[in-house]
Each structure stands twice: as structure tokens, then as C-alpha cells.
Write a protein that holds these residues in place. Structure first.
Motif, PDB file in Angstrom:
ATOM      1  N   VAL A   1       0.297  -5.830   7.847  1.00 15.98           N
ATOM      2  CA  VAL A   1      -0.232  -5.766   9.312  1.00 15.98           C
ATOM      3  C   VAL A   1       0.630  -4.719   9.929  1.00 15.98           C
ATOM      4  O   VAL A   1       2.024  -4.699   9.729  1.00 15.98           O
ATOM      5  CB  VAL A   1      -0.042  -7.113  10.005  1.00 15.98           C
ATOM      6  CG1 VAL A   1      -0.093  -6.964  11.566  1.00 15.98           C
ATOM      7  CG2 VAL A   1      -0.768  -8.222   9.481  1.00 15.98           C
ATOM      8  N   ASP A   2       0.078  -3.618  10.462  1.00 20.16           N
ATOM      9  CA  ASP A   2       0.857  -2.731  11.312  1.00 20.16           C
ATOM     10  C   ASP A   2       1.876  -1.804  10.361  1.00 20.16           C
ATOM     11  O   ASP A   2       2.880  -1.426  10.767  1.00 20.16           O
ATOM     12  CB  ASP A   2       1.506  -2.782  12.355  1.00 20.16           C
ATOM     13  CG  ASP A   2       0.520  -3.360  13.493  1.00 20.16           C
ATOM     14  OD1 ASP A   2      -0.642  -2.969  13.573  1.00 20.16           O
ATOM     15  OD2 ASP A   2       0.630  -4.351  14.358  1.00 20.16           O
ATOM     16  N   GLY A   3       1.446  -1.922   8.882  1.00 21.05           N
ATOM     17  CA  GLY A   3       2.334  -0.998   7.925  1.00 21.05           C
ATOM     18  C   GLY A   3       3.360  -1.627   7.627  1.00 21.05           C
ATOM     19  O   GLY A   3       4.196  -0.961   6.588  1.00 21.05           O
ATOM     20  N   GLN A   4       3.781  -2.780   7.953  1.00 20.89           N
ATOM     21  CA  GLN A   4       5.282  -3.407   7.742  1.00 20.89           C
ATOM     22  C   GLN A   4       4.937  -4.852   6.897  1.00 20.89           C
ATOM     23  O   GLN A   4       5.697  -5.113   6.172  1.00 20.89           O
ATOM     24  CB  GLN A   4       5.969  -3.179   8.984  1.00 20.89           C
ATOM     25  CG  GLN A   4       6.019  -1.900   9.685  1.00 20.89           C
ATOM     26  CD  GLN A   4       6.904  -1.926  10.849  1.00 20.89           C
ATOM     27  OE1 GLN A   4       7.227  -2.990  11.458  1.00 20.89           O
ATOM     28  NE2 GLN A   4       7.343  -0.879  11.462  1.00 20.89           N
ATOM     29  N   ASN A   5       4.500  -5.629   7.797  1.00 15.02           N
ATOM     30  CA  ASN A   5       4.512  -7.026   7.585  1.00 15.02           C
ATOM     31  C   ASN A   5       3.436  -7.405   6.542  1.00 15.02           C
ATOM     32  O   ASN A   5       2.299  -7.327   6.740  1.00 15.02           O
ATOM     33  CB  ASN A   5       4.280  -7.919   8.858  1.00 15.02           C
ATOM     34  CG  ASN A   5       5.273  -7.620   9.833  1.00 15.02           C
ATOM     35  OD1 ASN A   5       6.261  -7.473   9.510  1.00 15.02           O
ATOM     36  ND2 ASN A   5       4.875  -7.633  11.118  1.00 15.02           N
ATOM     37  N   LYS A   6       3.889  -7.671   5.268  1.00 12.59           N
ATOM     38  CA  LYS A   6       3.150  -8.053   4.000  1.00 12.59           C
ATOM     39  C   LYS A   6       3.175  -9.548   3.743  1.00 12.59           C
ATOM     40  O   LYS A   6       4.256 -10.299   3.916  1.00 12.59           O
ATOM     41  CB  LYS A   6       3.772  -7.333   3.052  1.00 12.59           C
ATOM     42  CG  LYS A   6       2.922  -7.641   1.534  1.00 12.59           C
ATOM     43  CD  LYS A   6       3.559  -6.856   0.296  1.00 12.59           C
ATOM     44  CE  LYS A   6       2.810  -7.363  -0.940  1.00 12.59           C
ATOM     45  NZ  LYS A   6       3.494  -6.347  -2.146  1.00 12.59           N
TER      46      LYS A   6
END
Length: 248
Positions: free
Chosen positions: A68-73
Motif C-alpha cells: 500500500v502506497d509503496g511502503q506497507n506490505k
């Protein structure tokens, strides 16, 4: 008798070659964007020849996650349930998008043994969903072993738009990569005038950038293909950077 065996062998080889369609990891959601009226995304994971409608077995992936948004995996592997796609084992799941943002879904399969090509195939496959119209920074890499970083927004596109992307391998652009392109002919209504037209091909430039115009509405798959530097189980390992994009 020897001549007859030779003839049969040649015919079998010709017929076999005619079945050598392109392989694609497939990650197809039921929407490329969520809204207040559509908050849950239904997804199907498979391994198939999307235009011809020929399926293959997809073993449960080694990884399946959302960024999510390139950060939260977030690991989504436990959410997968067995299903069938083109009469072969596939997987499905649901995901509720709770807040605005950019949602990149990725599966990394267990390498598929392809005896016809004497290799293994590992297609790291992703699709991007726009959460409530707030999907930004869609051109950022996720740090995958190989991936296509889009230069065209990977959602909200018209049929006839150009799709452009960069093939990345080990974190760097992969120059002159062969990119296979195929339409998901889900309802079987499209036909190709000959076998050459089933799978389209383009070559990325020296910076790993490729360009393709998608003529029809529906889902289009792009697979940037490279060989891994390390063999797998004694065979070449084909690394596929796959992304799916819907044209409307």
C-alpha cells in the motif's frame, strides 16, 4: 517401418510446436479501482495462455502480498482459496480496501517445470488498484527480483491508449528485454487471423523501456522475459516481470 516412425515424429513435432503459446502469470481483479459503492476487490490468480484460453496448474504461490502506497506490505497468502481457471488449479481471494491509496498486489510463484522448453518458469506477477481515486506514485518500483515499472498509469485507461513501462531486473533497468503482450480473451470472442497474432512482441530499448498500443477494451498482460543468472534444478530459469492493465 523406420520411415513411418520418422514421419510420425516430424508430424508430432510440428503439432507440438503449434501448441507453444506464451505463458503468463495472471492476477486479474474484478476492478482496477474502488469506490464507496465498490469497496471489496475480488481477485483470481492463475497460470495460463490468456488469449487461447489454455490453462496450466498453478501451485499455491510462494508469496502473495499487497503493498500500500509503496511502503506497507501485507501477506495475503493465507487468504487464498482453491478455484479453477480454464479447468486447471488456480486461486482466488477477496480484499477490502479500507482507505484511499495505491494498492499493488503481487504473487511470486513456485517455479513451473516446462518440459517443452526444458526450463522452469517464474512469473512474478502484479496488478495495481486505485483506492478511492487516490492512487499516486504508481511509477515507483516495489523492489521485486524482476518487475515492470509503469510509465503509463496502470489504471483508468481507454482502449487504444499507449502503455509504456520499464523492465527491471535485480533493481536495475534491463536493456533490450523481449516483452510478450497478450489479451485476456476471457469470453473467447476474439480470434487471431494466424498464430503470429496471438502473442505480440516488442523489444525494450537500451534503458529497458517498451511501448505498446492496446487496441481492445479488457485486460492486457505484459511479460518482460529474462533468464536468471542461476539455474534452477539444473535447468534455465525464465524470470518473467508481469503486469496486468485494464483498458476500458
Amino acid at each position: 517401418m523406420k520411415k513411418m516412425i520418422a514421419v510420425v515424429a516430424v508430424l508430432a513435432a510440428v503439432l507440438f510446436a503449434g501448441q507453444a503459446f506464451a505463458h503468463f502469470g495472471m492476477l486479474i481483479p474484478d476492478t482496477d479501482a474502488t469506490s464507496q459503492d465498490k469497496r471489496t476487490v475480488e481477485m483470481v490468480l492463475s497460470f495460463s495462455h490468456p488469449f487461447e484460453g489454455v490453462g496450466m496448474e498453478l501451485e499455491k504461490p510462494a508469496e502473495f502480498f499487497v503493498v500500500v502506497d509503496g511502503q506497507n506490505k501485507t501477506d495475503l497468502l493465507p487468504t487464498l482459496k482453491e478455484t479453477k481457471v480454464m479447468d486447471h488449479l488456480a486461486w482466488k481471494t477477496s480484499y477490502q480496501v479500507k482507505r484511499p491509496g495505491l494498492y499493488a498486489f503481487v504473487f511470486d510463484p513456485v517455479p513451473y517445470k516446462e518440459d517443452a522448453e526444458n526450463n522452469y518458469i517464474r512469473h512474478i506477477t502484479k496488478v495495481v488498484v486505485d483506492g478511492y481515486g487516490e492512487g499516486e506514485e504508481w511509477n515507483q518500483p516495489l523492489g521485486l527480483k524482476t518487475e515492470i515499472v509503469p510509465l503509463t498509469r496502470p489504471f483508468g485507461n481507454y482502449a487504444g491508449n499507449v502503455f509504456q513501462g520499464v523492465v527491471m531486473l535485480d533493481g536495475k533497468p534491463a536493456p533490450y528485454t523481449r516483452v510478450e503482450v497478450e489479451f485476456y480473451n476471457k469470453d473467447g470472442k476474439r480470434t487471431a487471423p494466424d498464430e503470429r497474432m496471438v502473442t505480440q512482441e516488442v523489444i525494450a530499448d537500451g534503458n529497458g523501456v517498451f511501448t505498446f498500443v492496446c487496441p481492445w477494451k479488457g485486460w492486457w498482460g505484459f511479460a518482460g522475459l529474462n533468464a536468471d543468472a542461476q539455474p534452477y534444478e539444473g535447468r534455465e530459469l525464465e524470470l518473467g516481470a508481469v503486469i496486468w492493465v485494464e483498458m476500458k
